[in-house]
Design a protein around this motif. Structure first.
Motif, PDB file in Angstrom:
ATOM      1  N   LEU A 233      46.725  62.892 125.899  1.00 41.12           N
ATOM      2  CA  LEU A 233      47.421  64.142 125.588  1.00 41.12           C
ATOM      3  C   LEU A 233      48.863  63.905 125.158  1.00 41.12           C
ATOM      4  O   LEU A 233      49.432  64.685 124.392  1.00 41.12           O
ATOM      5  N   VAL A 234      49.462  62.829 125.637  1.00 40.73           N
ATOM      6  CA  VAL A 234      50.841  62.520 125.253  1.00 40.73           C
ATOM      7  C   VAL A 234      50.889  61.809 123.908  1.00 40.73           C
ATOM      8  O   VAL A 234      51.734  62.106 123.055  1.00 40.73           O
ATOM      9  N   ILE A 235      49.965  60.864 123.684  1.00 37.71           N
ATOM     10  CA  ILE A 235      50.031  60.032 122.481  1.00 37.71           C
ATOM     11  C   ILE A 235      49.513  60.769 121.255  1.00 37.71           C
ATOM     12  O   ILE A 235      50.044  60.609 120.153  1.00 37.71           O
ATOM     13  N   ALA A 236      48.475  61.592 121.414  1.00 37.13           N
ATOM     14  CA  ALA A 236      47.864  62.260 120.259  1.00 37.13           C
ATOM     15  C   ALA A 236      48.837  63.131 119.476  1.00 37.13           C
ATOM     16  O   ALA A 236      48.884  63.043 118.240  1.00 37.13           O
TER      17      ALA A 236
ATOM     18  N   ALA B 102      44.689  53.904 117.499  1.00 36.97           N
ATOM     19  CA  ALA B 102      45.461  54.520 118.579  1.00 36.97           C
ATOM     20  C   ALA B 102      44.575  54.794 119.792  1.00 36.97           C
ATOM     21  O   ALA B 102      44.990  54.591 120.948  1.00 36.97           O
ATOM     22  N   LEU B 103      43.344  55.247 119.541  1.00 39.53           N
ATOM     23  CA  LEU B 103      42.420  55.485 120.648  1.00 39.53           C
ATOM     24  C   LEU B 103      42.048  54.177 121.340  1.00 39.53           C
ATOM     25  O   LEU B 103      41.930  54.135 122.572  1.00 39.53           O
TER      26      LEU B 103
ATOM     27  N   GLY C  32      34.601  62.087 124.970  1.00 38.97           N
ATOM     28  CA  GLY C  32      35.394  63.129 125.601  1.00 38.97           C
ATOM     29  C   GLY C  32      36.707  63.386 124.883  1.00 38.97           C
ATOM     30  O   GLY C  32      37.109  64.549 124.694  1.00 38.97           O
ATOM     31  N   PHE C  33      37.378  62.322 124.457  1.00 46.61           N
ATOM     32  CA  PHE C  33      38.626  62.481 123.707  1.00 46.61           C
ATOM     33  C   PHE C  33      38.378  63.199 122.385  1.00 46.61           C
ATOM     34  O   PHE C  33      39.161  64.069 121.979  1.00 46.61           O
ATOM     35  N   ALA C  34      37.302  62.819 121.691  1.00 48.72           N
ATOM     36  CA  ALA C  34      36.999  63.469 120.407  1.00 48.72           C
ATOM     37  C   ALA C  34      36.670  64.945 120.614  1.00 48.72           C
ATOM     38  O   ALA C  34      37.055  65.797 119.807  1.00 48.72           O
ATOM     39  N   TYR C  35      35.973  65.265 121.703  1.00 48.56           N
ATOM     40  CA  TYR C  35      35.636  66.662 121.979  1.00 48.56           C
ATOM     41  C   TYR C  35      36.896  67.495 122.237  1.00 48.56           C
ATOM     42  O   TYR C  35      36.992  68.654 121.807  1.00 48.56           O
ATOM     43  N   LEU C  36      37.876  66.891 122.907  1.00 49.99           N
ATOM     44  CA  LEU C  36      39.113  67.602 123.208  1.00 49.99           C
ATOM     45  C   LEU C  36      40.080  67.631 122.033  1.00 49.99           C
ATOM     46  O   LEU C  36      41.123  68.275 122.107  1.00 49.99           O
ATOM     47  N   GLY C  37      39.735  66.935 120.959  1.00 43.93           N
ATOM     48  CA  GLY C  37      40.600  66.940 119.781  1.00 43.93           C
ATOM     49  C   GLY C  37      41.755  65.978 119.851  1.00 43.93           C
ATOM     50  O   GLY C  37      42.716  66.116 119.079  1.00 43.93           O
ATOM     51  N   ILE C  38      41.689  64.977 120.741  1.00 39.93           N
ATOM     52  CA  ILE C  38      42.772  63.995 120.842  1.00 39.93           C
ATOM     53  C   ILE C  38      42.261  62.581 120.570  1.00 39.93           C
ATOM     54  O   ILE C  38      42.959  61.615 120.836  1.00 39.93           O
TER      55      ILE C  38
END
Length: 342
Positions: A183-186, A206-207, A279-285
């Motif tokens: 959430l901070v880096i995205a 980045a991911l 999970g990251f892709a689902y949250l948009g980050i």
């Protein structure tokens, strides 16, 4: 006279028969001379669950590697098409019956159906989503394992201030969760690189940095504990007495004896990263500019009631891959543990 000679002949005949060995000694003889790794591989070969899970993982790897060839065989692609030709614009943007579910049966042209509103082929997005998931998880696991093994070896072997510093670093990183780091880096990446032509690859790496940067601590702790035990063994003390350099002791003496915990940690880290990537892709980050299972789930959520297959396809892929990796990791851990009797 003949009775006297008959006795020795009978005894001699009986003495020529080989003595029967107990069953336990036969089993012990069968594993004589086998290395621990060979014994572990034999255990895995007898574990049917491990074999099925390994087969599933291999299938997913082949799908990811040959994604382009699979799309060519089925004549599908991820290219954007004209949605009005394939969708019922008055029926919520769902596919027309002749192009498959939910209003029609499966077709050979689109085996997994087509996506509502965009009319993209679900099979093409599924296989390329598998490639993205495995590529990110394998790369992040590699980087996290190498970094964790390196720090664990140094901390356990050197000790003292170096050990305390690395242990403090491990504890510090353990207080920062994956999700908070993402959430901070995205937003920083989106703000600085969203206009770049290489923005999808920047998101990709980045991911990987986020996953590997906050996933190496468990490996480091495990290796450090093993090295603290191994460095007091006779073979390490003998290597020090003869003047073997520290680098050679680490690479030639300690590292080969750490193969079992390293394999176990890697096998358990992979499914964690697969689930985290989705999970990251689902949250948009995570990977938002490319193809990902998590992005497909995010797009399919509003169509759960009208087109559930659109959501279940990536979900089943994630569950099958993560479950197979987890069960395979447990089987590898049990096979490498000499105390288990599975």
């Amino acid at each position: 006279m003949s009775a006297q000679t008959a006795g020795p002949e009978t005894l001699g005949h009986l003495s020529d028969e080989p003595p029967q060995q107990p069953q336990d000694s036969t089993k012990a003889k069968s594993i004589t001379g086998k290395s621990p790794m060979r014994i572990a591989m034999g255990r895995l070969a007898r574990d049917k669950i491990a074999l099925v899970c390994a087969f599933v993982v291999v299938i997913f790897v082949l799908v990811a590697v040959f994604a382009g060839a699979i799309c060519s065989i089925f004549n599908v692609s991820t290219d954007t098409v004209l949605p009005s030709q394939y969708l019922d614009t008055l029926g919520g943007g769902l596919p027309l019956p002749e192009y498959g579910p939910p209003n029609g049966g499966f077709t050979i042209d689109h085996p997994f159906g087509i996506a509502p509103q965009s009319a993209t082929d679900n099979l093409a997005y599924w296989v390329y989503g598998a490639r993205t998931s495995l590529e990110i998880s394998f790369t992040a696991t590699l980087f996290a394992s190498v970094f964790g093994i390196f720090l664990g070896l140094i901390a356990g072997f050197v000790g003292g201030v170096v050990d305390k510093s690395i242990s403090f670093l491990v504890d510090l990183f353990l207080t920062i969760p994956f999700l908070l780091a993402g959430l901070v880096i995205a937003p920083i990446i989106n703000q600085n690189f969203n206009a770049s032509d290489n923005y999808p690859r920047i998101q990709f790496w980045a991911l990987i940095v986020v996953l590997a940067g906050f996933g190496w601590m468990g490996v480091a702790r495990l290796i450090r504990g093993e090295v603290l035990s191994l460095r007091e063994r006779e073979f390490v003390q003998a290597a020090r007495v003869i003047g073997m350099p520290a680098r050679r002791i680490l690479l030639k003496e300690l590292l080969p004896n750490l193969a079992a915990p390293i394999v176990v940690s890697i096998s358990l880290m992979l499914p964690t990263f697969v689930a985290a990537e989705a999970g990251f892709a689902y949250l948009g980050i995570g990977v938002t500019s490319g193809i990902s299972w998590g992005q497909t789930i995010n797009k399919a959520t509003p169509f759960f009631e009208s087109y559930p297959l659109y959501l279940w396809e990536p979900v089943i892929g994630i569950v099958a891959l993560v479950l197979a990796l987890n069960l395979l990791g447990d089987a590898i851990r049990d096979a490498l543990d000499p105390k288990t009797r599975r």
